[in-house]
Design a protein around this motif. Structure first.
Motif, PDB file in Angstrom:
ATOM      1  N   TYR A 151       3.253   7.574 -29.794  1.00  0.00           N
ATOM      2  CA  TYR A 151       2.149   8.466 -29.062  1.00  0.00           C
ATOM      3  C   TYR A 151       1.822   9.689 -29.885  1.00  0.00           C
ATOM      4  O   TYR A 151       0.505   9.870 -30.126  1.00  0.00           O
ATOM      5  CB  TYR A 151       2.734   8.846 -27.791  1.00  0.00           C
ATOM      6  N   GLN A 152       2.775  10.208 -30.371  1.00  0.00           N
ATOM      7  CA  GLN A 152       2.596  11.393 -31.337  1.00  0.00           C
ATOM      8  C   GLN A 152       1.797  11.001 -32.591  1.00  0.00           C
ATOM      9  O   GLN A 152       0.938  11.612 -33.099  1.00  0.00           O
ATOM     10  CB  GLN A 152       3.961  12.145 -31.628  1.00  0.00           C
ATOM     11  N   ASP A 153       2.345   9.929 -33.363  1.00  0.00           N
ATOM     12  CA  ASP A 153       1.784   9.368 -34.405  1.00  0.00           C
ATOM     13  C   ASP A 153       0.193   9.140 -34.255  1.00  0.00           C
ATOM     14  O   ASP A 153      -0.710   9.367 -35.096  1.00  0.00           O
ATOM     15  CB  ASP A 153       2.493   8.391 -34.816  1.00  0.00           C
ATOM     16  N   LEU A 154      -0.054   8.346 -33.185  1.00  0.00           N
ATOM     17  CA  LEU A 154      -1.596   7.692 -32.995  1.00  0.00           C
ATOM     18  C   LEU A 154      -2.339   8.844 -32.761  1.00  0.00           C
ATOM     19  O   LEU A 154      -3.474   9.087 -33.265  1.00  0.00           O
ATOM     20  CB  LEU A 154      -1.620   6.846 -31.760  1.00  0.00           C
ATOM     21  N   SER A 180      -4.083  14.736 -24.915  1.00  0.00           N
ATOM     22  CA  SER A 180      -3.839  13.412 -24.978  1.00  0.00           C
ATOM     23  C   SER A 180      -2.418  12.873 -25.164  1.00  0.00           C
ATOM     24  O   SER A 180      -2.203  11.986 -24.475  1.00  0.00           O
ATOM     25  CB  SER A 180      -4.933  12.654 -25.881  1.00  0.00           C
ATOM     26  N   LEU A 181      -1.733  13.507 -26.049  1.00  0.00           N
ATOM     27  CA  LEU A 181      -0.228  13.276 -26.210  1.00  0.00           C
ATOM     28  C   LEU A 181       0.489  13.612 -25.127  1.00  0.00           C
ATOM     29  O   LEU A 181       1.152  12.750 -24.681  1.00  0.00           O
ATOM     30  CB  LEU A 181       0.109  14.230 -27.539  1.00  0.00           C
ATOM     31  N   SER A 182       0.400  14.650 -24.290  1.00  0.00           N
ATOM     32  CA  SER A 182       0.794  14.957 -22.955  1.00  0.00           C
ATOM     33  C   SER A 182       0.486  13.782 -21.964  1.00  0.00           C
ATOM     34  O   SER A 182       1.463  13.457 -21.292  1.00  0.00           O
ATOM     35  CB  SER A 182       0.401  16.292 -22.623  1.00  0.00           C
ATOM     36  N   THR A 183      -0.763  13.665 -21.803  1.00  0.00           N
ATOM     37  CA  THR A 183      -0.891  12.681 -20.780  1.00  0.00           C
ATOM     38  C   THR A 183      -0.312  11.354 -21.105  1.00  0.00           C
ATOM     39  O   THR A 183      -0.132  10.327 -20.079  1.00  0.00           O
ATOM     40  CB  THR A 183      -2.515  12.409 -20.794  1.00  0.00           C
ATOM     41  N   GLN A 184      -0.280  10.746 -22.493  1.00  0.00           N
ATOM     42  CA  GLN A 184       0.353   9.716 -22.783  1.00  0.00           C
ATOM     43  C   GLN A 184       1.880   9.491 -22.254  1.00  0.00           C
ATOM     44  O   GLN A 184       2.336   8.598 -21.795  1.00  0.00           O
ATOM     45  CB  GLN A 184       0.371   9.299 -24.229  1.00  0.00           C
ATOM     46  N   PHE A 187       1.679  10.216 -18.276  1.00  0.00           N
ATOM     47  CA  PHE A 187       1.000   9.506 -17.402  1.00  0.00           C
ATOM     48  C   PHE A 187       0.962   7.894 -17.890  1.00  0.00           C
ATOM     49  O   PHE A 187       0.438   6.832 -17.127  1.00  0.00           O
ATOM     50  CB  PHE A 187      -0.103   9.967 -16.750  1.00  0.00           C
ATOM     51  N   GLY A 188       0.977   8.025 -19.429  1.00  0.00           N
ATOM     52  CA  GLY A 188       0.903   6.394 -19.889  1.00  0.00           C
ATOM     53  C   GLY A 188      -0.723   6.137 -20.192  1.00  0.00           C
ATOM     54  O   GLY A 188      -1.059   5.152 -20.274  1.00  0.00           O
ATOM     55  N   TYR A 189      -1.608   7.512 -20.272  1.00  0.00           N
ATOM     56  CA  TYR A 189      -3.108   7.030 -20.515  1.00  0.00           C
ATOM     57  C   TYR A 189      -3.521   8.127 -21.742  1.00  0.00           C
ATOM     58  O   TYR A 189      -2.884   9.191 -21.619  1.00  0.00           O
ATOM     59  CB  TYR A 189      -4.007   7.019 -19.280  1.00  0.00           C
ATOM     60  N   ARG A 190      -4.407   7.619 -22.389  1.00  0.00           N
ATOM     61  CA  ARG A 190      -4.963   8.405 -23.315  1.00  0.00           C
ATOM     62  C   ARG A 190      -6.182   9.291 -23.145  1.00  0.00           C
ATOM     63  O   ARG A 190      -6.933   8.776 -21.996  1.00  0.00           O
ATOM     64  CB  ARG A 190      -5.519   7.470 -24.805  1.00  0.00           C
ATOM     65  N   CYS A 191      -6.434  10.200 -23.783  1.00  0.00           N
ATOM     66  CA  CYS A 191      -7.903  10.951 -23.676  1.00  0.00           C
ATOM     67  C   CYS A 191      -8.561  11.168 -24.792  1.00  0.00           C
ATOM     68  O   CYS A 191      -8.074  11.737 -25.739  1.00  0.00           O
ATOM     69  CB  CYS A 191      -7.401  12.486 -23.146  1.00  0.00           C
TER      70      CYS A 191
END
Length: 542
Positions: A151-154, A180-184, A187-191
């Motif tokens: 998640y961090q890399d993307l 977006s990193l935090s929401t991933q 919660f498992g979703y991107r912003c």
């Protein structure tokens, strides 16, 4: 002619005695009791209330430390505040004596009104806090945190693309990245966009909560609880606090319930909510309580990371020699740095440590409360005293950090400790106090360190950070001391000229982003499948 009613002498005597007792009590109100740490002179009734700054409190608290020593006291009406501007004192009291220093003072506007009593960072110490603390420890420890590296890399790579396309929106790109990193993770979703409504609501909540918590109304309502019973129109910040709570609760509960539904249907990605769903059933937590757990994690992960990175970028404008030295180290491999480069980029690690020291986002810490009478170095620390972790005061102590407003990563040369190891190590060598202390230490510290390492190293690898020019062609130097915010702060927005370092590096970034785009759906930007190597958590009750 009517005569006045006769008043018995014993009634007059009782009245006079009552006045004497009240006067005697008021006589001592506002005075500094004997045995407390030293501090500025007090006034009757007020104590030091009249001296409390209405803005830039961190500057005044540092001045008082210079004048009265690293541990001093302030008398605020009937309340006692002990300010710790000493790394050794924080180690001894907040760390070693954590059993009695882990509580929070009552914060009516901050916790009751603006947080519905649920915000973790200011929650009183007790059974509920301990359950949540144990839960978060299980889902954010160093081994579990490592699984979120994809998640961090993307997100980092998409941030770099944003700097290529619209560098003038630097602050927004940093906030989107951290949000977006935090929401991933949670919660498992991107912003994918920085103008997302939920991102705007999050930072409205964070900024609004900080402003309400630091307001004069909040301070008075805590010092004089009787004011809490006044109508809202007589307390200017109450309506703002209620609206902050309304927006925050709707956001956090909505995100939690959606993640909960996706996980139950089997469509959710690995995330913290999976562990919380298991914990909710075993611990009997309400949806409102879980919503503010995830909300607290979202606030901490989104706000402080982006603010620290923004401070780092500002430092690179002002201290160009540091930027050049850091780029020389990064340039050894002609590719984007990865987390595997962490052991081989010691100067970048020093930049992470110096960024947290130089631009402390939680500038005066979050207040602690001592739960019983205590002593330190012969001074009394009365029960119920508010204890301040003076982060700015420690970071800017010239004896501890010579030339403290100079951004100098070399002050950490040879320090190979992680942020977590440093926080638990020798106090004189601790790199920063942003993450709190003792049992209140922020448990996202492992994730924050990786995010900052990737963010700082890749920005410097791909871009030159230059001062913007004014209309006359003169470079504009930002004011490094102009900070805005409440409990958390960041530099006031500044102009900057961001330029790619070479066409070759631009091409590498574009290709990295293109590879990432293969992993997500083009319309929603969400992951097509579970990232390789990631697994669902398996939280179990103790």
């Amino acid at each position: 002619m009517a005569h006045p009613a006769f008043v018995p002498s014993y009634v007059i005597a009782s009245f006079v005695l009552g006045l004497v007792l009240v006067a005697w009590k008021l006589r001592n109100l506002g005075r500094r009791p004997a045995g407390l740490p030293p501090g500025p002179p007090t006034l009757p009734l007020l104590g030091n209330l009249h001296q409390m700054p209405t803005s830039s409190a961190h500057i005044q608290f540092r001045k008082w430390a210079d004048e009265y020593g690293p541990v001093y006291s302030l008398i605020l009406g009937t309340k006692t505040m002990i300010v710790l501007s000493s790394d050794v004192a924080i180690k001894e009291l907040l760390d070693k004596r954590g059993t009695i220093y882990s509580d929070r003072p009552d914060m009516y506007l901050s916790q009751t009104v603006a947080s519905g009593g649920h915000r973790l960072v200011v929650m009183r110490y007790g059974d509920t806090w301990r359950i949540i603390h144990r839960l978060i420890h299980n889902i954010l420890n160093i081994k579990v945190a490592a699984k979120y590296i994809p998640y961090q890399d993307l997100e980092n790579k998409f941030m770099l693309e944003g700097l290529l396309d619209t560098p003038e929106n630097l602050f927004n790109h940093l906030r989107r990245f951290s949000f977006s990193l935090s929401t991933q993770m949670i919660f498992g979703y991107r912003c994918p966009r920085y103008d997302d409504r939920r991102l705007e609501e999050l930072f409205y909540t964070v900024d609004g909560w900080g402003q309400v918590s630091e307001s004069g109304t909040a301070q008075l309502a805590d010092l004089y609880p009787i004011l809490q019973k006044l109508p809202a129109f007589l307390l200017p910040a109450v309506n703002k606090a209620k609206h902050v709570n309304k927006v925050g609760t709707a956001l956090y509960k909505g995100l939690w319930l959606q993640a909960k539904e996706d996980l139950k249907k089997g469509t959710g990605l690995p995330c913290i909510c999976n562990d919380l769903l298991l914990a909710q059933q075993s611990e009997g937590l309400s949806d409102e309580a879980v919503a503010y757990i995830v909300g607290s994690l979202l606030e901490g992960g989104s706000d402080t990371t982006s603010a620290t990175m923004y401070g780092f970028v500002q430092a690179m404008l002002v201290f160009q020699d540091v930027q050049k030295k850091a780029q020389e180290e990064i340039d050894r491999p002609d590719r984007l740095p990865t987390v595997d480069d962490y052991p081989n980029l010691p100067y970048i690690r020093c930049c992470v440590k110096e960024s947290l020291r130089w631009m402390p986002t939680v500038i005066l810490g979050v207040p602690h409360r001592v739960m019983k009478d205590d002593t330190y170095n012969g001074w009394k620390i009365p029960k119920d005293s508010t204890i301040i972790n003076n982060v700015w005061g420690i970071h800017m102590d010239p004896d501890r950090c010579p030339e403290p407003r100079r951004f100098n990563p070399d002050r950490f040369a040879g320090d190979s400790t992680t942020l977590y190891e440093s926080a638990h190590g020798e106090p004189l060598k601790r790199d920063n106090f942003n993450f709190g202390a003792g049992r209140r230490l922020c448990q996202g510290i492992h994730i924050a360190e990786r995010s900052l390492f990737l963010g700082l190293s890749r920005i410097l690898w791909g871009f030159n950070l230059n001062k913007a020019l004014d209309s006359a062609g003169n470079p504009i130097t930002p004011d490094i001391n102009n900070l805005i915010g409440g409990i958390t702060v960041h530099p006031k927005p500044f102009e900057i000229d961001i330029q790619p370092r070479s066409p070759e590096r631009t091409k590498i970034i574009r290709q990295a982003v293109k590879d990432c785009e293969e992993l997500v759906f083009p319309d929603s930007g969400q992951w097509k499948k579970v990232p390789e190597g990631m697994v669902f958590g398996a939280w179990k009750p103790a």
